[in-house]
Scaffold this active site. Structure first.
Site, PDB file in Angstrom:
ATOM      1  N   LYS A  33      30.240  43.443  42.281  1.00  0.00           N
ATOM      2  CA  LYS A  33      30.652  43.212  43.666  1.00  0.00           C
ATOM      3  C   LYS A  33      31.955  43.932  44.020  1.00  0.00           C
ATOM      4  O   LYS A  33      32.076  44.461  45.123  1.00  0.00           O
ATOM      5  CB  LYS A  33      30.780  41.716  43.947  1.00  0.00           C
ATOM      6  N   THR A  34      32.927  43.941  43.105  1.00  0.00           N
ATOM      7  CA  THR A  34      34.196  44.616  43.413  1.00  0.00           C
ATOM      8  C   THR A  34      33.973  46.106  43.626  1.00  0.00           C
ATOM      9  O   THR A  34      34.563  46.720  44.521  1.00  0.00           O
ATOM     10  CB  THR A  34      35.215  44.387  42.281  1.00  0.00           C
ATOM     11  N   ASP A 216      36.606  38.529  49.824  1.00  0.00           N
ATOM     12  CA  ASP A 216      36.011  38.369  48.500  1.00  0.00           C
ATOM     13  C   ASP A 216      35.979  36.884  48.127  1.00  0.00           C
ATOM     14  O   ASP A 216      36.789  36.093  48.610  1.00  0.00           O
ATOM     15  CB  ASP A 216      36.833  39.157  47.482  1.00  0.00           C
ATOM     16  N   GLU A 217      35.057  36.511  47.248  1.00  0.00           N
ATOM     17  CA  GLU A 217      34.930  35.121  46.758  1.00  0.00           C
ATOM     18  C   GLU A 217      34.876  34.133  47.932  1.00  0.00           C
ATOM     19  O   GLU A 217      35.576  33.115  47.951  1.00  0.00           O
ATOM     20  CB  GLU A 217      36.104  34.774  45.823  1.00  0.00           C
ATOM     21  N   GLN A 247      28.305  30.103  42.299  1.00  0.00           N
ATOM     22  CA  GLN A 247      29.557  30.110  41.541  1.00  0.00           C
ATOM     23  C   GLN A 247      30.678  29.385  42.286  1.00  0.00           C
ATOM     24  O   GLN A 247      31.856  29.633  42.044  1.00  0.00           O
ATOM     25  CB  GLN A 247      29.974  31.547  41.221  1.00  0.00           C
ATOM     26  N   ARG A 615      28.804  34.272  31.321  1.00  0.00           N
ATOM     27  CA  ARG A 615      29.935  34.993  30.717  1.00  0.00           C
ATOM     28  C   ARG A 615      29.473  35.779  29.489  1.00  0.00           C
ATOM     29  O   ARG A 615      30.182  36.684  29.029  1.00  0.00           O
ATOM     30  CB  ARG A 615      31.049  34.023  30.269  1.00  0.00           C
TER      31      ARG A 615
END
Length: 743
Positions: A33-34, A216-217, A247, A615
């Site tokens: 995403k970044t 973002d987020e 998330q 993760r």
């Protein structure tokens, strides 16, 4: 093809090129995403000829903002001129220019946490509110919650959760802040919303300035942040939010998942693009994550996939106890290292900070290098050092170092001046500070005399009671009599609850030490005494020595490869080749508190499990224990419902003993299961009662409160009874009048 679109998958390219109107990018874990956001900003500048100063990007941490700035600058020379910052940094800049419109001076200062606590202490004193019953941190947390909901003191009169005392403290707090031209961090957001709403011309200026907005987020935004974004995007409506409803794991600090879930209601013409290709993990790990999160009824449906291959199955391991779980993980780490895996590529994830203690202890003894992320080493935490100081002073009243640490902990009105007088008097009389304390108290006047006498009496009476109790029971008494636990409970904050968990873990450690480790130490040191012959005083001295040996281990080797220990919350955004997810049990993950709170809390726990699983890049271990000591009592826990939600073909259960699933508390995760409601594992709790009735195993009994039960063990003095699933297993003194035999 445009260089900015190279090496992007089809959906990533679409997200970059969709520049006009509202856009929701649902970015699954590890989907890049970044990279998409930074390339989208560069695309706006290079291809759409948008001026960089007309672009805004908001992140949640300074680290993320710096990383986004650096990446954007490498993609386009004008990346330096894009406004990329956190919410708070952006609001500071806006308020520096316009806060005078709200009646503040432009040179306002920002309070840190310590300043806030000091101010609230003074306010409580002025309002004659007892800080022991309602500590400053309690008010700080409640005021922060109110501000995140955009509630000023005058707005909360009808709110049932706001007591009258909270309103008075909040009013005084805000008055002092404004009179001294100060803001706290919540004010930065709340006042920016107020500025925009009260000054349409200021809002219009920033709406024209920020023609393209990125957040973002987005699943982590609270109500105030949501309002800021909505106001800024109200004109051009070129708003791009990036996030993942699966998330959303920060509701406890104000995050509101409905912000992302309702995006299409807020912007009916919104485009939604799902990024589902994961570039981090093998498919088997992603399938497990998909299995778990599919049981949540709330959230956008996604299905993560990978082109990195099927990968290894997930290794599950049921252990006899928490201690054997640690030994299992340690043995696997050593095996992996011998096979060429770096310590740096491994992480141990746990639900609560207190779980780190056993791993720290065992790793020190086994010389396994580790780093603790997201908190202090267990024995260096404030509450543990405080408790150890209390115990050391009680066992050795001449320990002036421990005395200095806890004489005013929790705050009991014995300040530095008084301690200075004690120091002088102790030197003059060649005695300890505790010994001379009554002398100083006699020479003092007013309240300080009673405070000194009270502290002295607490320590002396605890010393006298020490040998009447078991080691964990005595520690429990110390925490209560010194007001340490009551004080933390009164704070009622996330931090205080975490500190209480750590203290509970200390009691568990003491019980384990008394039961399992003490005999080994006696044998090793060739002491001519058995554990049963030892007094609690003697046991405590050995325990404190053992703790000192552990806390004296230095961190001299700062470099080198190390296994990472961290909570799942701390791991968000990180990745490791090998992940050990430990304590996968009902009551621990998900937490008992979440189960009791209801479905929404369990859904957030499930999202946390999804984050933990994703993760892992190559190998995932899910471990749990048949029994785990808690508060000095052995609990028998069901395996986490989340493990039961993973399909059998994903799992490698070769480390399980088949018979281990016949104990009535767990079910084999190798069997495919459908989501179903599970009950909380029965808890064993001790009830302090007296009497001389006798029972034997199998006796049927009834209790005035808990109903019918069956005796599962009895030793003449105590009796352990299994009641219904609702009440669990209780351990009582045999003669309690509420227990009656039944036919």
């Amino acid at each position: 093809m445009n260089p900015l679109l190279k090496h992007m998958n089809e959906r990533q390219q679409k997200a970059i090129q969709q520049t006009d109107g509202p856009l929701l990018i649902l970015a699954g874990a590890g989907s890049g995403k970044t990279r998409v956001v930074t390339h989208r900003i560069a695309y706006l500048i290079e291809e759409m000829n948008v001026a960089p100063w007309n672009i805004l990007a908001i992140t949640f941490t300074n680290k993320a903002a710096r990383e986004m700035k650096e990446r954007t600058s490498t993609l386009t020379p004008d990346g330096e001129n894009v406004w990329i910052s956190t919410f708070h940094s952006m609001c500071v800049s806006i308020l520096r220019r316009h806060i005078d419109l709200l009646g503040y001076e432009k040179n306002f200062a920002i309070l840190d946490d310590a300043d806030q606590i000091s101010l609230l202490k003074q306010i409580l004193k002025d309002l004659n509110i007892d800080p022991k019953k309602m500590p400053p941190k309690y008010f700080l947390a409640r005021i922060s919650e109110a501000k995140n909901d955009l509630l000023m003191p005058e707005d909360i009169t009808a709110e049932p959760f706001m007591a009258d005392s909270l309103k008075r403290v909040y009013e005084s707090y805000q008055t002092v802040l404004k009179n001294h031209n100060r803001l706290d961090f919540d004010d930065l957001l709340m006042l920016t919303v107020g500025l925009f709403k009260e000054n349409p011309d200021v809002l219009e200026y920033y709406q024209q300035k920020f023609k393209y907005i990125h957040v973002d987020e987005y699943q982590d935004t609270n109500h105030t942040q949501y309002q800021i974004v909505k106001l800024l995007a109200g004109n051009h409506r070129n708003i791009c939010v990036v996030g993942d409803s699966d998330q959303s794991i920060y509701s406890w600090r104000g995050a509101d998942i409905t912000n992302i879930l309702n995006f299409e209601k807020d912007y009916e013409d919104a485009t939604v693009i799902k990024l589902e290709q994961n570039y981090r993990s093998t498919q088997n790990i992603l399938d497990a994550a998909n299995d778990v999160i599919s049981n949540n009824p709330v959230g956008y449906e996604k299905h993560l996939f990978s082109e990195l291959g099927k990968g290894s199955k997930i290794c599950t391991k049921q252990n006899f106890s928490a201690g054997s779980e640690v030994e299992y993980v340690a043995s696997k780490i050593k095996h992996l290292v011998n096979a060429g895996t770096s310590h740096d590529d491994m992480v141990i994830l746990y639900r609560t900070n207190s779980q780190s203690r056993l791993f720290e202890q065992h790793f020190m003894k086994q010389n396994i290098p580790y780093r603790l992320v997201g908190g202090l080493s267990y024995f260096k935490r404030q509450e543990i050092k405080d408790l150890v100081a209390f115990l050391r002073l009680i066992t050795n009243t001449s320990d002036d170092f421990s005395f200095d640490r806890i004489v005013n902990v929790p705050a009991r009105g014995i300040g530095r001046t008084t301690v200075g007088k004690l120091t002088t008097l102790a030197l003059e009389m060649n005695a300890s500070k505790l010994d001379v304390l009554p002398r100083l108290a006699k020479d003092s006047q007013g309240g300080i005399a009673s405070k000194l006498f009270h502290f002295h009496r607490i320590i002396i009476e605890l010393k006298e009671k020490m040998n009447q109790l078991s080691l964990p029971d005595f520690i429990d008494l110390v925490l209560e009599e010194t007001d340490y636990v009551p004080f933390l409970k009164a704070e009622a904050t996330i931090e205080s609850r975490s500190r209480l968990e750590n203290l509970e873990e200390f009691k568990t450690m003491a019980a384990t030490f008394e039961k399992d480790q003490l005999a080994d130490i006696i044998e090793l040191e060739e002491m001519e005494i058995s554990p049963d012959e030892m007094t609690t005083h003697q046991k405590l001295e050995i325990l404190l020595t053992d703790i000192a040996l552990q806390t004296d281990v230095t961190d001299a080797d700062k470099e080198g490869e190390k296994v990472t220990l961290m909570t799942i919350h701390s791991a968000k955004g990180l990745e490791f080749d090998t992940v050990f997810l430990v304590g996968f049990e009902e009551g621990l993950f998900p937490l008992h508190a979440a189960i009791e709170e209801g479905p929404e809390a369990v859904e957030e726990e499930r999202r946390l499990a999804y984050v933990a699983i994703t993760r892992a890049k190559k190998q995932l271990y899910l471990t749990h224990a048949k029994s785990r000591m808690h508060l000095g009592h052995q609990n028998y826990n069901k395996v986490s419902r989340f493990l039961g939600e993973i399909k059998a073909e994903r799992l490698d259960c070769q480390d399980h003993q088949v018979s281990s699933f016949s104990n009535g508390f767990t079910k084999p995760p190798s069997l495919p299961t459908k989501p179903k409601k599970q009950t909380v594992a029965p808890k064993v709790s001790a009830v302090s009662l007296s009497g001389d009735k006798t029972f034997k195993n199998g006796d049927k009994v009834s209790h005035d409160t808990w109903g019918d039960g069956v005796v599962v063990s009895a030793d003449g003095k105590t009796v352990t009874i299994a009641f219904s699933a609702e009440h669990g297993i209780k351990k009582l003194m045999a003669g309690h009048p509420a227990i009656k035999a039944r036919s």
